[in-house]
Design a protein around this motif. Sequence first.
Motif, PDB file in Angstrom:
ATOM      1  N   UNK A  22      33.439  10.429  25.586  1.00 52.85           N
ATOM      2  CA  UNK A  22      32.543  11.580  25.754  1.00 52.85           C
ATOM      3  C   UNK A  22      31.829  11.904  24.449  1.00 52.85           C
ATOM      4  N   UNK A  23      32.563  11.883  23.340  1.00 56.11           N
ATOM      5  CA  UNK A  23      31.981  12.267  22.053  1.00 56.11           C
ATOM      6  C   UNK A  23      30.987  11.227  21.529  1.00 56.11           C
ATOM      7  N   UNK A  24      31.231   9.959  21.816  1.00 53.99           N
ATOM      8  CA  UNK A  24      30.359   8.908  21.282  1.00 53.99           C
ATOM      9  C   UNK A  24      29.344   8.399  22.300  1.00 53.99           C
ATOM     10  N   UNK A  25      29.621   8.587  23.587  1.00 53.85           N
ATOM     11  CA  UNK A  25      28.739   8.062  24.607  1.00 53.85           C
ATOM     12  C   UNK A  25      28.860   6.566  24.805  1.00 53.85           C
ATOM     13  N   UNK A  26      29.846   5.918  24.187  1.00 53.33           N
ATOM     14  CA  UNK A  26      30.028   4.473  24.275  1.00 53.33           C
ATOM     15  C   UNK A  26      31.162   4.145  25.247  1.00 53.33           C
ATOM     16  N   UNK A  27      30.923   3.243  26.212  1.00 52.75           N
ATOM     17  CA  UNK A  27      31.982   2.887  27.159  1.00 52.75           C
ATOM     18  C   UNK A  27      33.046   2.005  26.506  1.00 52.75           C
ATOM     19  N   UNK A  28      34.231   2.000  27.074  1.00 49.32           N
ATOM     20  CA  UNK A  28      35.304   1.074  26.715  1.00 49.32           C
ATOM     21  C   UNK A  28      35.646   0.343  27.997  1.00 49.32           C
ATOM     22  N   UNK A  29      35.103  -0.850  28.148  1.00 50.40           N
ATOM     23  CA  UNK A  29      35.160  -1.518  29.438  1.00 50.40           C
ATOM     24  C   UNK A  29      36.556  -2.015  29.791  1.00 50.40           C
ATOM     25  N   UNK A  30      37.269  -2.558  28.819  1.00 51.52           N
ATOM     26  CA  UNK A  30      38.626  -3.047  29.078  1.00 51.52           C
ATOM     27  C   UNK A  30      39.526  -2.671  27.913  1.00 51.52           C
ATOM     28  N   UNK A  31      40.685  -2.122  28.236  1.00 50.85           N
ATOM     29  CA  UNK A  31      41.618  -1.723  27.189  1.00 50.85           C
ATOM     30  C   UNK A  31      43.015  -1.649  27.785  1.00 50.85           C
ATOM     31  N   UNK A  32      44.002  -1.719  26.924  1.00 51.65           N
ATOM     32  CA  UNK A  32      45.385  -1.531  27.336  1.00 51.65           C
ATOM     33  C   UNK A  32      45.825  -0.141  26.904  1.00 51.65           C
ATOM     34  N   UNK A  33      46.332   0.635  27.838  1.00 53.10           N
ATOM     35  CA  UNK A  33      46.827   1.975  27.565  1.00 53.10           C
ATOM     36  C   UNK A  33      48.324   1.998  27.809  1.00 53.10           C
ATOM     37  N   UNK A  34      49.068   2.426  26.808  1.00 52.85           N
ATOM     38  CA  UNK A  34      50.523   2.511  26.939  1.00 52.85           C
ATOM     39  C   UNK A  34      50.962   3.935  26.622  1.00 52.85           C
ATOM     40  N   UNK A  35      51.713   4.537  27.536  1.00 52.79           N
ATOM     41  CA  UNK A  35      52.314   5.847  27.302  1.00 52.79           C
ATOM     42  C   UNK A  35      53.598   5.946  28.132  1.00 52.79           C
ATOM     43  N   UNK A  36      54.110   7.139  28.296  1.00 49.17           N
ATOM     44  CA  UNK A  36      55.391   7.274  28.982  1.00 49.17           C
ATOM     45  C   UNK A  36      55.310   6.910  30.467  1.00 49.17           C
ATOM     46  N   UNK A  37      54.096   6.814  31.021  1.00 51.36           N
ATOM     47  CA  UNK A  37      53.957   6.403  32.421  1.00 51.36           C
ATOM     48  C   UNK A  37      53.985   4.886  32.571  1.00 51.36           C
ATOM     49  N   UNK A  38      53.836   4.149  31.459  1.00 46.20           N
ATOM     50  CA  UNK A  38      53.858   2.696  31.506  1.00 46.20           C
ATOM     51  C   UNK A  38      52.698   2.099  30.739  1.00 46.20           C
TER      52      UNK A  38
END
Length: 492
Positions: A83-99
């Motif tokens: 939102x702040x940069x207006x740049x998409x992140x098309x593919x990424x790995x997200x890791x948190x307590x949900x997995x």
Amino acid sequence: MTLPASHLPRSAEAVLELAARTMFDTLAQAAQGMLVVDRRHRIVWISEGYKRFLPALGFEREDQFVGKRVEDVVPNTLLAQVIDTGQPILLDLLTNKAGTFLVSRLPLRDELGQVIGALGLVLLDHPETTMQPLMTKFSRLTEELADARRQLAAEQGRRRRAKHTIASYVGSSPSVLELKRLARRAAASDATVLLLGETGTGKELLAQAIHNAGPRAARPFVGVNIAAVPDTLLEAEFFGVAPGAYTGAERKGRPGKFQLAEGGTLFLDEIGDMPLPLQAKLLRVLQEQEVEPLGSNTVVALDVRVIAATSRDLPAMVAAGQFRADLYYRLHVLPIRVPALRERLDDLDALAEHLLDDIARRDGLPPRSLAADALDWLARHDWPGNIRELRNLLEQASLVSDERLLGARHLRPLLAVDESRPLPTTVRGPDTPADGQSLPAAVAALEQRLITEALQATGGNKLAAARRLGIARATLYEKLSTLNPPLTRSPS
């Protein structure tokens, strides 16, 4: 995603609106979860699929989750950044307590192109199992990249290691022995060293030797020839450049020679050629042991030992206003004068032998040696270029001749000398056999002189003289009986 432009025909607007809604619904059904965040980072909507992640995130109901700031309820999310940069992140790995999840993040824009929110999609749950081959390849490539970086860093470290030691400085003349003594004294301290001597005398070799003999030997040795760097680049070369400091500067910045030498030694060759404006900055670095890169407001602390060298007359330059007096005194803490070759001609034979061996090895030539008349020929030259000039001459002679023994006749076409000039006594001294004298005769003459000196030094005490000579007393008596003329025995 951008809302349809109002200037399009009504039918076109309807088609685009329908297409956007259809695409949105398709993504919501295809993705394992989807959420929409507004401009203030607050979650305004989640898909049915996303609701199954709520318990793992610590929420029982949808109304407890929607309305919260996304960064407060989804650990490690980057939707706020989108939102702040207006740049998409098309593919990424997200890791948190949900997995661990494969995710995509897209900015949402209004008809004026302004970012009004962001769309987050969970494309794959637990990708480490369903995408095992890709994850394995990614992990292997990451390890290979890290290994390549380590090898590159190690190689750069090796390239910045000093190669020479005090033993590398060839010679055993009194001036060279004194030079080596001072070098060992200098290596034992962290004081700034100033090497003074003509060009070609081996000042950089000696600087490396001092570094290698001291406690910083395992750290970098960085040398810079000030005379070889344009004045406009010297400041950046020494102190480094901050990222984007000027047009054309590297995006990541570039460390200077002081930073590259951290923990080790910085060798400043031809310090007398440094421009006056830069001398003031160098003085401050030496005094404060800190550096401020070009274009930066950050001061970097240093731990660097400095060895400087020059072939110029610094006191005369100070008197003429061409060199700062305060910098001269800062450098002139431990001055060491490196003798010219014409001042140490008794090292000429050893130097020539060492240089000829090195030339043969580097150029792939058969080993050469010097005849006695060649050595005499060399000794009659003044050597304004010192050891560098000697090496050049010997390399030329090695390349143009096929003979293994180089005599004066090989050197005459390459070096003009005054043949009437007397031969220095240091080259052909009392220990050197005269022309035509056999080796046994020369050895006998030398033995007689050494025994005579030992007996004189011990007052005729043969036991003490034998010990002084490092031989048995019986051996001494045997040699006394064969000397010509025989030495008179005295009681012992």
